[in-house]
Design a protein around this motif. Structure first.
Motif, short mmCIF file in Angstrom:
data_model
loop_
_atom_site.label_atom_id
_atom_site.label_comp_id
_atom_site.label_asym_id
_atom_site.label_seq_id
_atom_site.Cartn_x
_atom_site.Cartn_y
_atom_site.Cartn_z
N LEU A 108 0.83 -1.21 0.00
CA LEU A 108 0.00 0.00 0.00
C LEU A 108 0.86 1.26 0.00
CD1 LEU A 108 -2.76 -1.07 2.55
CD2 LEU A 108 -3.10 -0.67 0.11
N GLU A 109 1.93 1.23 0.80
CA GLU A 109 2.83 2.38 0.86
C GLU A 109 3.59 2.55 -0.45
OE1 GLU A 109 5.32 1.69 4.23
OE2 GLU A 109 3.67 1.91 5.67
N ARG A 110 4.09 1.44 -0.98
CA ARG A 110 4.88 1.53 -2.21
C ARG A 110 4.04 2.04 -3.39
NH1 ARG A 110 8.59 -3.19 -5.15
NH2 ARG A 110 9.53 -1.78 -6.68
N MET A 111 2.75 1.67 -3.40
CA MET A 111 1.88 2.06 -4.51
C MET A 111 1.17 3.40 -4.29
SD MET A 111 2.30 -0.11 -6.83
CE MET A 111 3.56 -1.37 -6.70
N ASN A 112 1.51 4.08 -3.19
CA ASN A 112 0.93 5.41 -2.91
C ASN A 112 -0.60 5.38 -2.81
OD1 ASN A 112 3.42 6.68 -2.87
ND2 ASN A 112 3.33 7.26 -5.05
N LYS A 113 -1.14 4.37 -2.12
CA LYS A 113 -2.59 4.29 -1.98
C LYS A 113 -3.14 5.36 -1.02
CE LYS A 113 -5.40 2.17 -3.30
NZ LYS A 113 -6.30 2.44 -4.46
N GLY A 114 -2.30 5.81 -0.10
CA GLY A 114 -2.75 6.88 0.79
C GLY A 114 -3.46 6.41 2.04
N TYR A 115 -3.36 5.12 2.35
CA TYR A 115 -3.94 4.58 3.58
C TYR A 115 -3.26 3.27 3.92
CZ TYR A 115 -6.67 1.96 0.09
OH TYR A 115 -7.05 1.19 -0.98
N HIS A 116 -3.54 2.74 5.10
CA HIS A 116 -2.98 1.47 5.55
C HIS A 116 -4.10 0.47 5.81
CE1 HIS A 116 0.39 4.24 6.45
NE2 HIS A 116 1.12 3.21 6.05
N ALA A 117 -3.73 -0.76 6.11
CA ALA A 117 -4.71 -1.81 6.38
C ALA A 117 -5.61 -1.44 7.56
CB ALA A 117 -4.00 -3.14 6.65
N SER A 118 -5.05 -0.78 8.56
CA SER A 118 -5.85 -0.38 9.72
C SER A 118 -6.95 0.60 9.32
CB SER A 118 -4.95 0.26 10.79
OG SER A 118 -4.26 1.39 10.26
N ASP A 119 -6.68 1.43 8.31
CA ASP A 119 -7.70 2.37 7.82
C ASP A 119 -8.82 1.62 7.10
OD1 ASP A 119 -6.24 4.77 8.61
OD2 ASP A 119 -4.85 4.24 6.99
N ILE A 120 -8.45 0.60 6.33
CA ILE A 120 -9.47 -0.22 5.65
C ILE A 120 -10.41 -0.82 6.68
CG2 ILE A 120 -9.88 -2.23 4.18
CD1 ILE A 120 -7.10 -1.81 2.98
N LEU A 121 -9.83 -1.40 7.73
CA LEU A 121 -10.64 -2.05 8.77
C LEU A 121 -11.55 -1.05 9.46
CD1 LEU A 121 -11.28 -4.59 10.44
CD2 LEU A 121 -9.36 -3.97 11.94
N GLU A 122 -11.00 0.09 9.83
CA GLU A 122 -11.79 1.09 10.56
C GLU A 122 -12.92 1.66 9.72
OE1 GLU A 122 -11.15 5.41 12.85
OE2 GLU A 122 -9.44 4.36 11.95
N GLN A 123 -12.63 2.02 8.49
CA GLN A 123 -13.64 2.69 7.67
C GLN A 123 -14.70 1.73 7.15
OE1 GLN A 123 -13.75 5.88 7.88
NE2 GLN A 123 -11.82 5.80 9.01
N LEU A 124 -14.32 0.53 6.73
CA LEU A 124 -15.32 -0.42 6.25
C LEU A 124 -16.17 -0.96 7.39
CD1 LEU A 124 -13.61 -0.03 3.71
CD2 LEU A 124 -13.86 -2.47 3.25
N SER A 125 -15.63 -0.97 8.58
CA SER A 125 -16.43 -1.35 9.75
C SER A 125 -17.56 -0.35 9.96
CB SER A 125 -15.55 -1.42 11.00
OG SER A 125 -14.62 -2.48 10.91
N LYS A 126 -17.33 0.91 9.64
CA LYS A 126 -18.38 1.93 9.73
C LYS A 126 -19.51 1.63 8.76
CE LYS A 126 -16.82 6.21 9.70
NZ LYS A 126 -15.89 7.34 9.37
N LEU A 127 -19.16 1.14 7.57
CA LEU A 127 -20.19 0.77 6.59
C LEU A 127 -21.00 -0.41 7.11
CD1 LEU A 127 -18.24 1.02 3.20
CD2 LEU A 127 -19.71 2.74 4.28
N ASP A 128 -20.31 -1.38 7.74
CA ASP A 128 -21.02 -2.51 8.35
C ASP A 128 -22.04 -2.02 9.37
OD1 ASP A 128 -19.92 -4.74 7.04
OD2 ASP A 128 -18.17 -4.78 8.35
N GLU A 129 -21.60 -1.10 10.20
CA GLU A 129 -22.48 -0.58 11.26
C GLU A 129 -23.65 0.20 10.69
OE1 GLU A 129 -22.17 2.09 15.38
OE2 GLU A 129 -20.35 1.53 14.28
N ALA A 130 -23.40 0.89 9.58
CA ALA A 130 -24.45 1.71 8.98
C ALA A 130 -25.40 0.91 8.09
CB ALA A 130 -23.82 2.83 8.15
N GLY A 131 -25.06 -0.35 7.82
CA GLY A 131 -25.92 -1.18 6.98
C GLY A 131 -25.77 -0.94 5.49
#
Length: 229
Positions: A143-166
């Protein structure tokens, strides 16, 4: 007879399972435009469609597809728009397409960050029922090498919000992105993360390095070696 045209700028993409959806441009290009491997929106500057333009297109759609049940908002990541802007668009969708049952769009992981779970729930109430997200991998080094602009922890945190929101979400995993020697590490890291989330669809695609991408130059100068089959 002269047929009215919808506003579409640059490249227009939609997932294969949105083939029967009515397309509506909300943005064109990508807000990030820094991923080394990506050439999907090459040459297209990010642009947000004015609400007047969106409304004009919706009037055409209402005339020609009044029974539209599903709308897909185009652009690399329309979810980058603010909560208030997305709500304005959702209101217009319901105004002009009363039979619409749902709408969806592409998003970057970072587009979710500024939106609270409560705001996400409100968007879900307005019929936003799914988002497509190119996480690419959960391997931080890649993720860092490809300049994605986030880390795995961000994926987990943000997609968990979608889970919570339905809000349902589909993710894209880019096989081979880490380069030679990182395939297994990337797969294990990504499987571990996705097993802690609830994606509706996991789309697995393979990396192709196109000449327009920054990564192509790294292949030429030998600093990046592609993962073999």
């Amino acid at each position: 007879m002269i047929y009215p045209e919808l506003h579409f700028t640059g490249q227009v993409w939609r997932p294969p399972y949105e083939a029967n959806s009515q397309l509506l441009q909300i943005t064109s290009g990508c807000t990030w435009h820094k991923c080394k491997f990506c050439s999907l929106y090459h040459g297209t500057t990010f642009r947000m469609s004015p609400l007047s333009e969106v409304e004009s297109d919706l009037k055409v759609i209402r005339e020609w597809q009044p029974w539209a049940r599903r709308v897909y908002l185009t652009g690399a990541n329309p979810f980058a728009l603010s909560y208030n802007k997305l709500m304005e668009i959702a209101i217009l969708l319901r105004k002009y397409l009363p039979y619409m049952e749902s709408f969806g769009m592409f998003a970057r992981v970072t587009d979710i960050t500024p939106k609270s779970v409560e705001e996400l729930k409100n968007l879900r109430h307005m019929k936003l029922d799914s988002i497509n997200i190119g996480i690419e991998t959960a391997h931080d080094l890649t993720l860092e090498r490809m300049n994605k602009g986030y880390h795995a922890s961000d994926i987990l945190e943000q997609l968990s919000k979608l889970d919570e929101a339905g809000i349902r979400y589909n993710v894209f995993y880019l096989n081979g992105l880490g380069g030679k020697g990182y395939g297994v590490e990337s797969a294990i890291a990504s499987a571990d993360l996705l097993n802690r989330l609830h994606p509706c669809i996991i789309n697995i695609v393979s990396l192709t390095v196109f000449p327009e991408s920054q990564l192509y130059q790294e292949v030429l100068d030998g600093t990046y070696e592609e993962e073999p089959e």
